[in-house]
Design an enzyme around this catalytic site. Structure first.
Site: not given
Ligand code: AGP
Length: 615
Positions: A507, A27, A484, A610, A488, A75, A101-102, A491, A2
């Protein structure tokens, strides 16, 4: 996390505090509120939603202009993002206002005590109990707010930054901190308190970093700091060299770097309050134990990084519970006529809680009679709201589009659910569960050790910045880690990257290997499943024999890989199932640095959002 602001001085407290909250809104933005001390006592305005809602409220119903006030942007941890749960919280007689906050771990027992005293608690928050306790203690210390805060803090357990003002003390703000940030801004004839310096940097750059278990009292002309027992405390004064925008990133160049660095605390906060005397306490999930007892199948639905967290969780859940666990891409789930029913537990993992693919998947699961449990990082979001229960990851707001701390906390939260299922199904003894919880509890420290290798990994990334394609290999839980790492890089660096189960390489994909091609390999612990380790060492040799540049992530002391690693990135030892919490971190840094080297906007990569709120 927060945002917290306190002010005492000649300026308009409302203006200073609200402007400070604006700087701290990253935050948390579930709700916001301000309290000031006026000639008529305390005056408070608070509102759910973003700060702009509070600003509109104040514009319509102004607060008196005074020189002392506190403010909070929330938050949510305990209690949803509502007006009532918004901070500040005020004592029953209206004399004390508190922001926090906490997480106060022992708030339930304090709530019970206050209720027994006939005090009516109005909110669902843990914070409100502090306002009532201060009201009770103040008369016993002749109204000394600093001493009252010390006595109250000695009763609390958990993590907290608290800030309080009192109706009949128009020149004092008192705060306290344990395991949660608080800095003092020292001005001329004015002083400030905040979660971080960005809140007051436009007024002063002279700051004091408060230490653990310290209480601070600010007036217009004075700053006094003691420990919780009243002894004068040593403090660290410093000059803030960041500009305001950088300060919101805590001095980091990127939110992503800040959030990578926050991972130890994010994991610790996700564990906080969910383990006591060796047993799991997940009653917040709100799904009755008997319904967990009836679970015959687990299905995890998620997207992107959250999907990779689900893949990792599958290994642990099946190992601990012997209940079949499927992991499904949320966007595929409802179109393949899945077999789910009332004995299925569907776990929807989502940082934002607004991913439409995952929302549609959980709705389909509910139509089929399944119980749905959300693992989410955003209080009050659609996915937790539409689920039967929720286990929140307390990672705090994740601003960078590329998910980092949310990912680690999703794995941790999913592990807690797996251990909870094992506890209920009695497939693991209490001491076995406690052993895993103890190992989990030590992971923040080990993640910190991985962060110490950041500069080495950044140099490796810079050396790879001309690569056009990178492969990632892993086995067992290292396979989703490889996926993963590849995601990264895709993207952030906008380049071809692909993760494989290392055993799958022969394979077909091994045909991709060319001279000098970087291949990142996540090596499982030697002490875990030896056969796994031997196999992946063979895989490293296979790709190296065909010209690959091998970048090997292996635990300290694993010398079996050294001869075949062109680059070696060390991580601390950890049990097999917990290694993803460590091995993922260098991959995050690698992608971040390669993207930076290419001049990309790391926090807001092209074509991405996001939260993907469309199917
Ligand atoms: C991951 O770095 C991306 N931002 C994307 O794959 C993300 O994980 C995915 O869109 C799922 O988002 P969410 O966790 O908000 O559901």
């Amino acid at each position: 996390m927060c945002g917290i602001v306190g002010y005492v001085g000649p300026k308009s407290a409302v203006d200073v505090v609200v402007a400070g909250l604006k700087r701290l809104e990253y935050r948390g933005y579930d709700s916001a509120g301000v309290a000031v001390v006026t000639a008529d006592g305390l005056s408070t305005r608070k509102k759910a939603g973003k700060l702009v809602n509070l600003q509109e409220m104040i514009a319509a119903d102004p607060l008196a202009d005074t020189g002392i006030g506190i403010g909070h942007t929330r938050w949510a941890t305990h209690g949803g993002p509502t007006d009532t749960n918004a901070h500040p919280h005020v004592s029953s007689d209206g004399s004390v206002a508190v922001i926090h906050n906490g997480i106060i771990e022992n708030f339930a027992e304090i709530r019970a005590e206050l209720t027994a005293l006939g005090i009516e608690l109005r909110s669902e928050t843990d914070t409100e109990v502090v306002a009532h306790l201060l009201q009770i203690v103040l008369p016993t210390v002749d109204g000394d707010l600093m001493e009252a805060m010390r006595r109250v803090c000695r009763r609390l357990s958990g993590a907290f930054t608290l800030v309080a003002i009192v109706a009949d003390q128009p020149d004092v703000v008192v705060a306290a901190r344990r395991n949660s940030p608080l800095v003092v801004g020292r001005g001329v004839g004015e002083n400030f308190l905040a979660s971080d310096v960005s809140a007051f940097i436009e007024h002063t750059r002279h700051a004091i970093e408060l230490g653990q278990d310290q209480v601070v009292r600010i007036t217009r002309d004075g700053v006094t700091v003691t420990d919780f027992d009243g002894a004068t405390a040593d403090v660290t004064e410093f000059e803030v060299t960041w500009d305001a925008a950088a300060a919101e990133r805590g001095g980091y160049d990127l939110f992503m770097l800040k959030e990578i660095a926050e991972q130890p605390k994010a994991v610790a906060d996700t564990l906080l309050g969910r383990m006591s005397s060796g047993a799991l306490t997940l009653d917040e999930i709100r799904i009755p134990e008997e319904q967990f007892r009836d679970v015959a199948k687990v299905v995890i639905v998620a997207c992107g990084t959250a999907y990779h967290a689900g893949m990792i969780a599958k290994y642990a859940i099946e190992h601990w519970t012997r209940i079949p666990c499927e992991v499904e891409l949320a966007s595929e789930f409802r179109y393949r006529d899945p077999i789910v029913n009332s004995k299925s537990l569907v776990i929807a993992i989502s940082q934002s809680g607004e991913t439409m693919d995952t929302i549609m998947a959980l709705r389909h699961a509910k139509e089929q009679g399944a119980k749905v449990l959300a693992i989410c990082n955003t209080r009050g979001a659609t996915i937790p709201r539409e689920s039967d229960g929720v286990l929140y990851t307390n990672a705090g707001p994740e601003i960078a589009v590329a998910s980092t701390k949310a990912f680690l906390t999703q794995v941790v939260a999913a592990y807690l659910v797996g251990l909870y299922l094992a506890q209920i199904h009695k497939t693991k003894f209490a001491d076995e569960i406690n052993a895993v919880l103890t190992q989990l509890d030590d992971m923040p420290r080990r993640i910190d050790l991985v962060l110490d290798t950041t500069e080495h990994v950044r140099q490796v990334a810079r050396d790879l910045s001309n690569a056009t394609s990178v492969l990632f290999l892993g086995r067992h839980v290292g396979y989703p880690v490889a996926l993963e790492g590849a995601l990264k890089l895709k993207e952030l660096a906008y380049m071809h990257a692909e993760g494989f189960a290392a055993g799958e390489l022969k394979h077909g994909p091994i045909a991709l290997i060319e001279e000098g091609m970087p291949v990142v390999v996540v090596v499982p612990p030697k002490t875990g499943r030896d056969v796994l380790h031997e196999k992946i060492v063979s895989n490293i040799q296979e790709v190296r024999a065909r010209g690959a540049k091998t970048i090997v992530i292996a635990e300290e002391g694993d010398e079996a890989v050294s001869a075949y690693a062109d680059v070696l990135i060390r991580i601390p030892e950890a049990p097999t199932l917990l290694q993803p919490l460590l091995a993922t971190v260098p991959l995050q840094i690698l992608a971040c640095e390669m993207a930076t080297a290419k001049g990309h906007d790391v926090d807001m990569p092209r074509n991405l959002a996001k939260s993907v709120t469309v199917e």
